[in-house]
Write an enzyme that holds these catalytic residues in place. Structure first.
Site, PDB file in Angstrom:
ATOM      1  N   LYS A  74      -0.192   9.433  12.698  1.00  0.00           N
ATOM      2  CA  LYS A  74      -1.509   9.066  13.218  1.00  0.00           C
ATOM      3  C   LYS A  74      -2.363  10.304  13.461  1.00  0.00           C
ATOM      4  O   LYS A  74      -3.585  10.272  13.293  1.00  0.00           O
ATOM      5  CB  LYS A  74      -1.368   8.234  14.493  1.00  0.00           C
ATOM      6  CG  LYS A  74      -0.831   6.834  14.238  1.00  0.00           C
ATOM      7  CD  LYS A  74      -1.739   6.039  13.306  1.00  0.00           C
ATOM      8  CE  LYS A  74      -1.273   4.630  13.094  1.00  0.00           C
ATOM      9  NZ  LYS A  74      -2.170   3.839  12.227  1.00  0.00           N
ATOM     10  N   ILE A 107      -4.377  -1.825  22.990  1.00  0.00           N
ATOM     11  CA  ILE A 107      -5.179  -2.968  22.567  1.00  0.00           C
ATOM     12  C   ILE A 107      -4.332  -4.241  22.659  1.00  0.00           C
ATOM     13  O   ILE A 107      -3.187  -4.270  22.201  1.00  0.00           O
ATOM     14  CB  ILE A 107      -5.678  -2.799  21.116  1.00  0.00           C
ATOM     15  CG1 ILE A 107      -6.455  -1.470  20.976  1.00  0.00           C
ATOM     16  CG2 ILE A 107      -6.538  -3.983  20.707  1.00  0.00           C
ATOM     17  CD1 ILE A 107      -7.713  -1.378  21.808  1.00  0.00           C
ATOM     18  N   VAL A 153       0.809  -1.224   0.000  1.00  0.00           N
ATOM     19  CA  VAL A 153       0.000   0.000   0.000  1.00  0.00           C
ATOM     20  C   VAL A 153       0.836   1.264   0.000  1.00  0.00           C
ATOM     21  O   VAL A 153       0.291   2.368  -0.012  1.00  0.00           O
ATOM     22  CB  VAL A 153      -0.990   0.024   1.187  1.00  0.00           C
ATOM     23  CG1 VAL A 153      -2.109  -0.971   0.986  1.00  0.00           C
ATOM     24  CG2 VAL A 153      -0.261  -0.211   2.499  1.00  0.00           C
ATOM     25  N   ASN A 162      -6.247  -0.111   7.427  1.00  0.00           N
ATOM     26  CA  ASN A 162      -5.735  -0.600   8.705  1.00  0.00           C
ATOM     27  C   ASN A 162      -4.299  -1.102   8.558  1.00  0.00           C
ATOM     28  O   ASN A 162      -3.997  -2.255   8.792  1.00  0.00           O
ATOM     29  CB  ASN A 162      -6.626  -1.737   9.229  1.00  0.00           C
ATOM     30  CG  ASN A 162      -6.058  -2.343  10.511  1.00  0.00           C
ATOM     31  OD1 ASN A 162      -5.978  -1.672  11.524  1.00  0.00           O
ATOM     32  ND2 ASN A 162      -5.626  -3.593  10.448  1.00  0.00           N
ATOM     33  N   SER A 217      -4.669   6.081  15.973  1.00  0.00           N
ATOM     34  CA  SER A 217      -4.168   5.667  17.295  1.00  0.00           C
ATOM     35  C   SER A 217      -4.243   6.852  18.228  1.00  0.00           C
ATOM     36  O   SER A 217      -4.120   8.007  17.798  1.00  0.00           O
ATOM     37  CB  SER A 217      -2.718   5.187  17.190  1.00  0.00           C
ATOM     38  OG  SER A 217      -2.112   5.081  18.468  1.00  0.00           O
ATOM     39  N   TYR A 228       5.453   7.997  14.132  1.00  0.00           N
ATOM     40  CA  TYR A 228       4.177   7.304  14.309  1.00  0.00           C
ATOM     41  C   TYR A 228       3.125   8.270  14.831  1.00  0.00           C
ATOM     42  O   TYR A 228       2.013   8.353  14.288  1.00  0.00           O
ATOM     43  CB  TYR A 228       4.358   6.145  15.283  1.00  0.00           C
ATOM     44  CG  TYR A 228       3.121   5.312  15.512  1.00  0.00           C
ATOM     45  CD1 TYR A 228       2.683   4.403  14.549  1.00  0.00           C
ATOM     46  CD2 TYR A 228       2.410   5.401  16.702  1.00  0.00           C
ATOM     47  CE1 TYR A 228       1.555   3.626  14.754  1.00  0.00           C
ATOM     48  CE2 TYR A 228       1.282   4.628  16.925  1.00  0.00           C
ATOM     49  CZ  TYR A 228       0.860   3.740  15.953  1.00  0.00           C
ATOM     50  OH  TYR A 228      -0.260   2.974  16.166  1.00  0.00           O
TER      51      TYR A 228
END
Length: 269
Positions: free
Chosen positions: A167, A196, A70, A96, A149, A163
């Site tokens: 996000k 999670i 992707v 995702n 996130s 990150y």
């Protein structure tokens, strides 16, 4: 309620590295399938995607998969085209994919920064770039759900600047695009998971638990959550299902935060 009968759901990052537990992408794919959606999945590695496909089909669902990078325009276009050519429509797009690498701006190498931006953010641009023209031509429009996130909302206790930045950018990308497409029958929203418990979390425990004490590492993560427990992939999947279903037809440009209260807390996470 929350039925998706006959809807075509294109999902990236639905692979599962083992049959033990559920990752977020795999759980989303399964949950949407259980509600009647027909799944078409793109994943970096086919064996991981095949594991999710087998689980879905074992419950009577339908799932096609395709190896997809992707971060690459041609690979992403091929995925979208394959889904559209088979089904003649795309009703739901779930983005995702993502990965976190440690580092602050002074320590992170430029190539790591670029890799993070490509995987976490450019991937969403590429899928929507090819899917939105399809959705806006459909009488029933479509819905896009991006997985972000809480690292994009606040500092979560470790330096992962690329990150966190990507996000956060996902949420604004979603908001801006949602406004642009609001009168074209296409909705865009974001699901924002907190801590999670997934197979990936267990892998992190094996790698980073001080002294190899995985149980203490997991307890530490549980204790960081006001509810005193991490969520699981099904918590994220359930929120995603709501945003994919017609019951949320008047919701666009929004975030559903699935975090057990962390981002509402003043405590350190």
């Amino acid at each position: 309620m929350l039925r998706l009968d006959g809807k075509i759901a294109l999902i990236t990052g639905l692979g599962q590295t083992s049959d033990d537990g559920w990752g977020i992408g795999a759980a989303i794919a399964m949950k949407l399938s259980q509600q009647g959606a027909i799944i078409f999945g793109g994943n970096r590695t086919l064996p991981a995607a095949a594991r999710t496909k087998a689980r879905i089909e074992a419950e009577g669902g339908t799932c096609d998969i395709q190896q997809t990078d992707v971060t690459n325009s041609e690979s992403t276009k091929a995925l979208v085209n394959a889904c559209f050519e088979k089904h003649g429509r795309i009703d739901i797009l779930i983005n995702n994919v993502g990965k976190s690498e440690p580092g602050c701006p002074a320590t992170m190498q430029e190539e790591i920064w670029d890799q993070q931006v490509d995987l976490n953010l450019k991937s969403i641009y590429l899928t929507t770039h090819f899917v939105l023209p399809i959705m806006e031509k459909q009488k029933t429009g479509g819905t896009v759900i991006n997985v972000s996130s809480i690292a994009g909302l606040r500092y979560i206790g470790k330096p992962q600047v690329a990150y966190s930045t990507t996000k956060a950018a996902i949420m604004q990308f979603t908001k801006a695009t949602a406004v642009i497409y609001a009168d074209r029958g296409v909705r865009l929203n974001t699901v924002v998971p907190g801590l999670i418990y997934t197979p990936y979390t267990r892998a992190l425990a094996k790698r980073y638990a001080p002294g190899g004490d995985e149980e203490s590492y997991m307890k530490m993560r549980d204790d960081q959550v006001p509810m005193k427990k991490m969520g699981d992939a099904w918590d994220v999947a359930n929120a995603t299902l709501f945003l994919a279903a017609d019951e949320s037809q008047y919701i666009t440009g929004q975030e559903i935060v699935v975090d057990g209260g962390i981002t509402s807390s003043t405590g350190r996470v």
